[in-house]
Design a protein around this motif. Structure first.
Motif, mmCIF file in Angstrom:
data_model
loop_
_atom_site.group_PDB
_atom_site.id
_atom_site.type_symbol
_atom_site.label_atom_id
_atom_site.label_comp_id
_atom_site.label_asym_id
_atom_site.label_seq_id
_atom_site.Cartn_x
_atom_site.Cartn_y
_atom_site.Cartn_z
ATOM 1 N N THR A 135 6.987 0.267 -2.182
ATOM 2 C CA THR A 135 7.932 -0.307 -1.224
ATOM 3 C C THR A 135 8.986 0.732 -0.798
ATOM 4 O O THR A 135 9.361 0.787 0.379
ATOM 5 C CB THR A 135 8.616 -1.571 -1.789
ATOM 6 O OG1 THR A 135 9.143 -1.259 -3.078
ATOM 7 C CG2 THR A 135 7.660 -2.730 -1.916
ATOM 8 N N SER A 153 9.738 0.483 6.986
ATOM 9 C CA SER A 153 9.541 -0.796 6.262
ATOM 10 C C SER A 153 8.392 -1.640 6.819
ATOM 11 O O SER A 153 8.370 -2.861 6.599
ATOM 12 C CB SER A 153 10.824 -1.641 6.263
ATOM 13 O OG SER A 153 11.861 -0.938 5.633
ATOM 14 N N ARG A 205 8.027 -9.466 -1.001
ATOM 15 C CA ARG A 205 8.463 -8.087 -0.784
ATOM 16 C C ARG A 205 7.392 -7.240 -0.095
ATOM 17 O O ARG A 205 7.710 -6.327 0.664
ATOM 18 C CB ARG A 205 8.811 -7.413 -2.113
ATOM 19 C CG ARG A 205 10.090 -7.932 -2.726
ATOM 20 C CD ARG A 205 10.460 -7.047 -3.885
ATOM 21 N NE ARG A 205 11.400 -7.698 -4.771
ATOM 22 C CZ ARG A 205 12.004 -7.086 -5.772
ATOM 23 N NH1 ARG A 205 11.753 -5.813 -6.029
ATOM 24 N NH2 ARG A 205 12.844 -7.732 -6.537
ATOM 25 N N ILE A 206 6.112 -7.529 -0.386
ATOM 26 C CA ILE A 206 5.067 -6.692 0.212
ATOM 27 C C ILE A 206 4.580 -7.243 1.558
ATOM 28 O O ILE A 206 3.571 -6.788 2.102
ATOM 29 C CB ILE A 206 3.866 -6.485 -0.746
ATOM 30 C CG1 ILE A 206 3.204 -7.818 -1.087
ATOM 31 C CG2 ILE A 206 4.306 -5.740 -2.013
ATOM 32 C CD1 ILE A 206 1.912 -7.682 -1.883
ATOM 33 N N VAL A 242 8.000 -4.892 4.838
ATOM 34 C CA VAL A 242 7.957 -4.588 3.397
ATOM 35 C C VAL A 242 9.385 -4.288 2.961
ATOM 36 O O VAL A 242 10.052 -3.439 3.550
ATOM 37 C CB VAL A 242 7.036 -3.375 3.144
ATOM 38 C CG1 VAL A 242 7.088 -2.948 1.683
ATOM 39 C CG2 VAL A 242 5.603 -3.700 3.569
ATOM 40 N N LYS A 246 12.302 -3.352 -0.094
ATOM 41 C CA LYS A 246 12.492 -2.874 -1.464
ATOM 42 C C LYS A 246 13.576 -3.730 -2.123
ATOM 43 O O LYS A 246 14.354 -4.388 -1.438
ATOM 44 C CB LYS A 246 12.836 -1.395 -1.487
ATOM 45 C CG LYS A 246 13.988 -0.984 -0.604
ATOM 46 C CD LYS A 246 14.209 0.493 -0.700
ATOM 47 C CE LYS A 246 15.602 0.816 -0.170
ATOM 48 N NZ LYS A 246 16.047 2.131 -0.491
#
Ligand code: MSP
Length: 510
Positions: free
Chosen positions: A364, A373, A473-474, A496, A498
């Motif tokens: 991430t 991102s 998050r992914i 995505v 972090k």
């Protein structure tokens, strides 16, 4: 697909939950969540066993009426289970009115059919196990488990259990999965090589008042096991008005699994099975006996041994999902397992902080830094073929292992897939590659995210909160078992993000 009904034993309300009882409950919860993930409609029962001498004594010790005591302790169990994210559908209490009525109905039916008779009994009783023993059962004046026994001579009612001996042996032999693991199956068959006596199912009221009165003789209350064992069937509609369809769906036609501890194998495999035969109810699909969580002296962790660990303290130390993970990863179902803070710390650090955690934070962070991102394209997958093959085969493997009651091995497979992914990332080093070949670096990161998606989906039943977070998050944001056996399902360009480590490294020795 059959429905899936899983049960824990119902716990005596003589104690607060400890790590041993939490183990059984977490395991049942994880199995339920897996079967749900695989697409089965599921029901999960846990609860409290509130009658009998053991509970009566515990209440007396506190100077409380047994009902008041039970109400308090049952609440206690519920609170702790909810702290551990236990997704039970039924919290069963044997002092509920519908239960008492259903038990009395079953007793009356058996009495009317001549399956219950009166006789004078002379023998021994272990309060801590709530079990009757004959003279020849005793070992050095104690129960075979080493518990204190007291002499009783009473006129009581008996269930003609002995007449089902042959039918039970036949059922166990014809259905190898009925009693598991195999060592326990052999133990039961060994027990059944001796003549099976009848079962005393009553206690005179002057000795024990805290129980369900026998419907055909109110000088007596029902033996606590005869009362408690019926919970599993009554919960899904047996002897309940207006619930015959439920009973058909969940019991008659569904898959029914009882998870029990090895110390209550005979009561389930023999008493419960023969009770069901007498009541003409089909036997459950499986009775699976788990081992024990051991204390420092390698004995069963229990209040009477005085060495219990609190699941709440352990949750605070290892995090909720960390504790849930430990219970599944390091206990091979059916075996005993010691629990130590040191070993558990190493496990969390190696599997969750390092293996899973590093993969997530590296992927991430890099997508964040170099790809705005957004999930990059996975490309033609040629350089990731090994990983893709492993990942796409993983869901089936996990399903097979979980369905054969080997969830610890399923977690081992998932962890080794994550190690392979970390190795792939090391070899491709997208953090360097990005300077000369950003397209391939993006593909490598996209593959790492795909691997994380598959792993997180398969870990979700064990760690629901953190894996839901990870899937968000992914950039996938949902739980899909069907899509877990296919690569390249996170949309290209998905956001995505972090975040903080899901499992911060724990200090060894803390
Ligand atoms: N009330 C009966 C069960 C009736 S089911 C119709 C009973 N209750 S119990 O509270 O004493 O134990 C419940 C379960 O917890 C048992 O299966 C027992 O094996 C399990 N455990 C208690 N201590 C344990 C460990 N230390 N480790 C693993 N399981 C443990 O028996």
């Amino acid at each position: 697909m059959k429905t899936f009904y899983i049960t824990t034993p119902i716990y005596y309300v003589n104690d607060r939950p400890h790590l041993g009882t939490a183990y059984a409950t977490i395991t049942a919860d994880v199995l339920k969540r897996y079967h749900q993930l695989f697409g089965q409609e599921c029901k999960f029962l846990t609860g409290t066993d509130e009658h009998g001498q053991k509970v009566e004594q515990a209440a007396k010790k506190r100077g409380l009426d047994p009902q008041v005591h039970s109400d308090e302790l049952a609440e206690n169990f519920k609170t702790i289970w909810s702290d551990l994210n236990i997704s039970f559908d039924v919290f069963y209490r044997t002092t509920d009115d519908f239960h008492k009525k259903a038990v009395q109905k079953a007793l009356q039916e058996l009495f009317d059919r001549g399956e219950i008779y009166q006789n004078t009994y002379e023998g021994w009783y272990s309060v801590s196990e709530e079990i009757f023993y004959t003279e020849k059962d005793l070992v050095d004046g104690k129960s075979p488990e080493g518990k204190e026994v007291t002499k009783v001579k009473e006129t009581n009612y008996f269930f003609k259990m002995g007449q089902y001996q042959e039918a039970l042996i036949e059922h166990i032999e014809k259905n190898p999965d009925f009693i598991q693991p195999n060592s326990r199956r052999n133990e039961v068959l060994g027990f059944l090589r001796q003549p099976l006596g009848d079962l005393c199912i009553s206690r005179p009221k002057e000795r024990l008042s805290w129980g369900i009165p026998l419907p055909f003789d109110d000088h007596y209350v029902t033996y606590v096991w005869f009362d408690a064992l019926l919970n599993y069937a009554v919960a899904v509609g047996y002897n309940r008005e207006g619930m015959s369809e439920d009973f058909k769906k969940w019991w008659i036609e569904g898959e029914v699994k009882h998870l029990i501890g090895k110390d209550i194998l005979t009561t389930h495999a023999v008493y419960w099975s023969t009770m069901l035969m007498a009541l003409k109810i089909p036997l459950p699909t499986q009775i699976f006996a788990t081992g024990w969580i051991l204390n420092k002296n390698q004995g069963k962790m229990s209040k009477s041994q005085g060495d219990v660990m609190s699941p709440t303290d352990l949750k605070n130390h290892f995090s909720l999902d960390g504790l849930r993970y430990l219970m599944i990863r390091d206990v091979h179902m059916g075996n005993d397992a010691p629990f130590s803070i040191e070993t558990a710390t190493l496990r969390i650090n190696s599997d969750l902080a390092n293996n899973l955690g590093n993969l997530l934070s590296r992927s991430t962070n890099l997508v964040n830094k170099f790809f705005d991102s957004k999930k990059p394209n996975t490309g033609d997958l040629e350089h990731a073929q090994h990983l893709v093959t492993l990942g796409e085969a993983l869901p089936k493997k996990v399903e097979e292992l979980v369905c054969s009651m080997k969830p610890s091995y399923a977690l081992e497979e998932i962890m080794s897939f994550l190690s392979e992914t970390n190795k792939y990332l090391e070899e491709r080093a997208p953090w360097k590659l990005v300077k000369e070949d950003p397209k391939t670096a993006g593909e490598v990161l996209a593959n790492a995210l795909e691997a994380l998606r598959i792993a997180a989906t398969l870990l979700e039943p064990v760690m629901p909160e953190t894996m839901t977070d990870l899937l968000n998050r992914i950039g996938f944001g949902k739980l899909s078992f069907a899509e877990a056996s296919h690569w390249n399902k996170i949309p290209e360009g998905a956001l995505v993000t972090k975040g903080d480590p899901l499992f911060p490294r724990l200090e060894v020795g803390s």
